[in-house]
Design a protein around this motif. Structure first.
Motif, PDB file in Angstrom:
ATOM      1  N   ALA A  10     -41.200 -10.323  27.335  1.00 43.30           N
ATOM      2  CA  ALA A  10     -40.864 -10.631  26.038  1.00 43.30           C
ATOM      3  C   ALA A  10     -40.433  -9.532  25.076  1.00 43.30           C
ATOM      4  CB  ALA A  10     -42.338 -11.095  25.404  1.00 43.30           C
ATOM      5  N   ARG A  11     -39.776  -9.890  24.197  1.00 44.35           N
ATOM      6  CA  ARG A  11     -39.331  -8.992  23.308  1.00 44.35           C
ATOM      7  C   ARG A  11     -40.387  -8.073  22.477  1.00 44.35           C
ATOM      8  NH1 ARG A  11     -37.079 -13.128  20.511  1.00 44.35           N
ATOM      9  NH2 ARG A  11     -38.226 -12.604  18.491  1.00 44.35           N
ATOM     10  N   ALA A  12     -40.189  -6.851  21.904  1.00 44.19           N
ATOM     11  CA  ALA A  12     -40.972  -6.100  21.547  1.00 44.19           C
ATOM     12  C   ALA A  12     -41.971  -6.672  20.322  1.00 44.19           C
ATOM     13  CB  ALA A  12     -40.600  -4.985  21.214  1.00 44.19           C
ATOM     14  N   ASP A  13     -41.150  -7.468  19.622  1.00 41.41           N
ATOM     15  CA  ASP A  13     -41.751  -8.042  18.356  1.00 41.41           C
ATOM     16  C   ASP A  13     -42.511  -9.502  18.590  1.00 41.41           C
ATOM     17  OD1 ASP A  13     -39.303  -9.522  18.966  1.00 41.41           O
ATOM     18  OD2 ASP A  13     -39.103 -10.093  16.905  1.00 41.41           O
ATOM     19  N   VAL A  14     -42.485 -10.173  19.892  1.00 43.81           N
ATOM     20  CA  VAL A  14     -43.495 -11.050  20.174  1.00 43.81           C
ATOM     21  C   VAL A  14     -44.685 -10.741  20.184  1.00 43.81           C
ATOM     22  CG1 VAL A  14     -43.739 -12.708  21.746  1.00 43.81           C
ATOM     23  CG2 VAL A  14     -41.467 -12.115  21.495  1.00 43.81           C
ATOM     24  N   THR A  15     -45.616 -11.726  19.497  1.00 39.76           N
ATOM     25  CA  THR A  15     -47.052 -11.713  19.443  1.00 39.76           C
ATOM     26  C   THR A  15     -47.722 -12.065  20.772  1.00 39.76           C
ATOM     27  OG1 THR A  15     -47.321 -13.827  18.524  1.00 39.76           O
ATOM     28  CG2 THR A  15     -46.915 -11.860  17.014  1.00 39.76           C
ATOM     29  N   GLN A  18     -47.734 -15.920  20.829  1.00 35.16           N
ATOM     30  CA  GLN A  18     -46.455 -16.461  21.122  1.00 35.16           C
ATOM     31  C   GLN A  18     -46.403 -16.470  23.028  1.00 35.16           C
ATOM     32  OE1 GLN A  18     -44.110 -14.115  18.778  1.00 35.16           O
ATOM     33  NE2 GLN A  18     -42.907 -15.875  18.017  1.00 35.16           N
ATOM     34  N   VAL A  19     -47.028 -15.127  23.427  1.00 31.58           N
ATOM     35  CA  VAL A  19     -46.941 -15.263  24.983  1.00 31.58           C
ATOM     36  C   VAL A  19     -47.691 -16.327  25.597  1.00 31.58           C
ATOM     37  CG1 VAL A  19     -47.557 -14.017  26.733  1.00 31.58           C
ATOM     38  CG2 VAL A  19     -46.033 -12.867  24.985  1.00 31.58           C
ATOM     39  N   ASP A  20     -49.071 -16.410  24.910  1.00 25.36           N
ATOM     40  CA  ASP A  20     -49.915 -17.296  25.483  1.00 25.36           C
ATOM     41  C   ASP A  20     -49.440 -18.870  25.326  1.00 25.36           C
ATOM     42  OD1 ASP A  20     -52.157 -15.435  25.701  1.00 25.36           O
ATOM     43  OD2 ASP A  20     -53.036 -15.763  24.029  1.00 25.36           O
ATOM     44  N   GLU A  21     -48.697 -18.976  24.183  1.00 29.91           N
ATOM     45  CA  GLU A  21     -47.949 -20.414  24.095  1.00 29.91           C
ATOM     46  C   GLU A  21     -47.209 -20.500  25.255  1.00 29.91           C
ATOM     47  OE1 GLU A  21     -45.659 -23.099  20.926  1.00 29.91           O
ATOM     48  OE2 GLU A  21     -45.819 -20.936  20.594  1.00 29.91           O
ATOM     49  N   VAL A  22     -46.413 -19.727  25.356  1.00 29.50           N
ATOM     50  CA  VAL A  22     -45.106 -19.772  26.754  1.00 29.50           C
ATOM     51  C   VAL A  22     -46.084 -20.054  28.157  1.00 29.50           C
ATOM     52  CG1 VAL A  22     -43.404 -18.759  28.253  1.00 29.50           C
ATOM     53  CG2 VAL A  22     -43.553 -18.537  25.506  1.00 29.50           C
ATOM     54  N   LEU A  23     -47.091 -19.205  28.210  1.00 29.44           N
ATOM     55  CA  LEU A  23     -47.887 -19.414  29.350  1.00 29.44           C
ATOM     56  C   LEU A  23     -48.598 -20.875  29.411  1.00 29.44           C
ATOM     57  CD1 LEU A  23     -49.796 -16.019  29.738  1.00 29.44           C
ATOM     58  CD2 LEU A  23     -48.134 -16.796  31.138  1.00 29.44           C
ATOM     59  N   GLU A  24     -48.896 -21.338  28.160  1.00 31.35           N
ATOM     60  CA  GLU A  24     -49.438 -22.820  28.350  1.00 31.35           C
ATOM     61  C   GLU A  24     -48.446 -23.813  28.485  1.00 31.35           C
ATOM     62  OE1 GLU A  24     -52.007 -25.987  28.801  1.00 31.35           O
ATOM     63  OE2 GLU A  24     -52.569 -23.783  28.696  1.00 31.35           O
ATOM     64  N   ALA A  83     -37.567 -14.042  25.050  1.00 26.45           N
ATOM     65  CA  ALA A  83     -37.327 -13.165  26.148  1.00 26.45           C
ATOM     66  C   ALA A  83     -36.352 -12.029  25.867  1.00 26.45           C
ATOM     67  CB  ALA A  83     -36.629 -13.951  27.321  1.00 26.45           C
ATOM     68  N   GLU A  84     -36.659 -10.669  26.463  1.00 25.39           N
ATOM     69  CA  GLU A  84     -35.915  -9.646  26.350  1.00 25.39           C
ATOM     70  C   GLU A  84     -35.158  -9.655  27.980  1.00 25.39           C
ATOM     71  OE1 GLU A  84     -36.955  -4.985  27.215  1.00 25.39           O
ATOM     72  OE2 GLU A  84     -37.608  -5.765  25.337  1.00 25.39           O
ATOM     73  N   GLN A  85     -35.908 -10.106  28.937  1.00 23.13           N
ATOM     74  CA  GLN A  85     -35.701 -10.069  30.261  1.00 23.13           C
ATOM     75  C   GLN A  85     -36.029 -11.210  30.903  1.00 23.13           C
ATOM     76  OE1 GLN A  85     -36.671  -6.423  32.365  1.00 23.13           O
ATOM     77  NE2 GLN A  85     -35.581  -7.186  34.319  1.00 23.13           N
ATOM     78  N   PHE A  86     -35.237 -11.948  31.806  1.00 21.94           N
ATOM     79  CA  PHE A  86     -35.672 -13.174  32.153  1.00 21.94           C
ATOM     80  C   PHE A  86     -35.171 -13.279  33.625  1.00 21.94           C
ATOM     81  CE2 PHE A  86     -35.674 -18.028  33.187  1.00 21.94           C
ATOM     82  CZ  PHE A  86     -36.817 -18.174  32.712  1.00 21.94           C
ATOM     83  N   ASP A  87     -36.003 -13.587  34.630  1.00 18.10           N
ATOM     84  CA  ASP A  87     -35.327 -13.640  36.113  1.00 18.10           C
ATOM     85  C   ASP A  87     -35.973 -14.836  36.554  1.00 18.10           C
ATOM     86  OD1 ASP A  87     -34.203 -12.713  38.304  1.00 18.10           O
ATOM     87  OD2 ASP A  87     -35.914 -11.437  38.922  1.00 18.10           O
ATOM     88  N   THR A  88     -35.008 -15.533  37.449  1.00 14.37           N
ATOM     89  CA  THR A  88     -35.561 -16.741  38.039  1.00 14.37           C
ATOM     90  C   THR A  88     -34.833 -16.820  39.503  1.00 14.37           C
ATOM     91  OG1 THR A  88     -35.391 -19.229  38.260  1.00 14.37           O
ATOM     92  CG2 THR A  88     -33.663 -17.825  36.877  1.00 14.37           C
TER      93      THR A  88
END
Length: 133
Positions: A10-15, A18-24, A83-88
């Motif tokens: 995640a970007r540095a400014d992501v709370t 917000q990360v928990d929301e993406v995980l859910e 996302a700052e970095q995303f890999d798939t």
């Protein structure tokens, strides 16, 4: 079988919320997309990525259904802007030498059919893997 793997930093400014929301959202994909045979979502250890997911899908038809399912689209619209970095990438036991290009073609087709998603992907600071446009 296809093991579809995603990893995100995640970007540095992501709370943390917000990360928990993406995980859910990722967990919800695993629960509601019928083509997902099994899944795991969690924190990524031993790399610069923060979290990731693995979705096990039986074949290319199921992979396409997974890609275009509304739950997957919802996760993209929530997570990709953070996302700052995303890999798939994908790991498969399919012996077809054209299997990789076939997966890449499904991603290309999805972006062609969904310009909003294509714009989100194009805006990613760093993106690699089969889904990279």
């Amino acid at each position: 079988m296809i093991n579809h793997i995603i990893r995100m930093k995640a970007r540095a400014d992501v709370t943390p919320e917000q990360v928990d929301e993406v995980l859910e959202c990722l967990r919800e994909q695993g629960r509601v997309i019928p083509e997902v045979r099994s899944f795991i979502v969690g924190r990524d250890y031993g790399s610069d990525f923060e979290f990731g997911a693995v979705f096990v899908i039986e074949d290319l038809a199921g992979y396409w259904a997974y890609l275009v399912h509304p739950a997957h689209g919802h996760t993209d619209r929530i997570g990709l802007p953070l996302a700052e970095q995303f890999d798939t990438y994908d790991v498969s036991d399919d012996e077809d030498p054209e299997f990789g290009p076939k997966i890449a073609e499904l991603h290309r087709r999805r972006y062609q059919e969904d310009p909003e998603l294509a714009a989100l992907v194009a805006a990613l600071p760093q993106f690699s893997g089969n889904g990279a446009a």
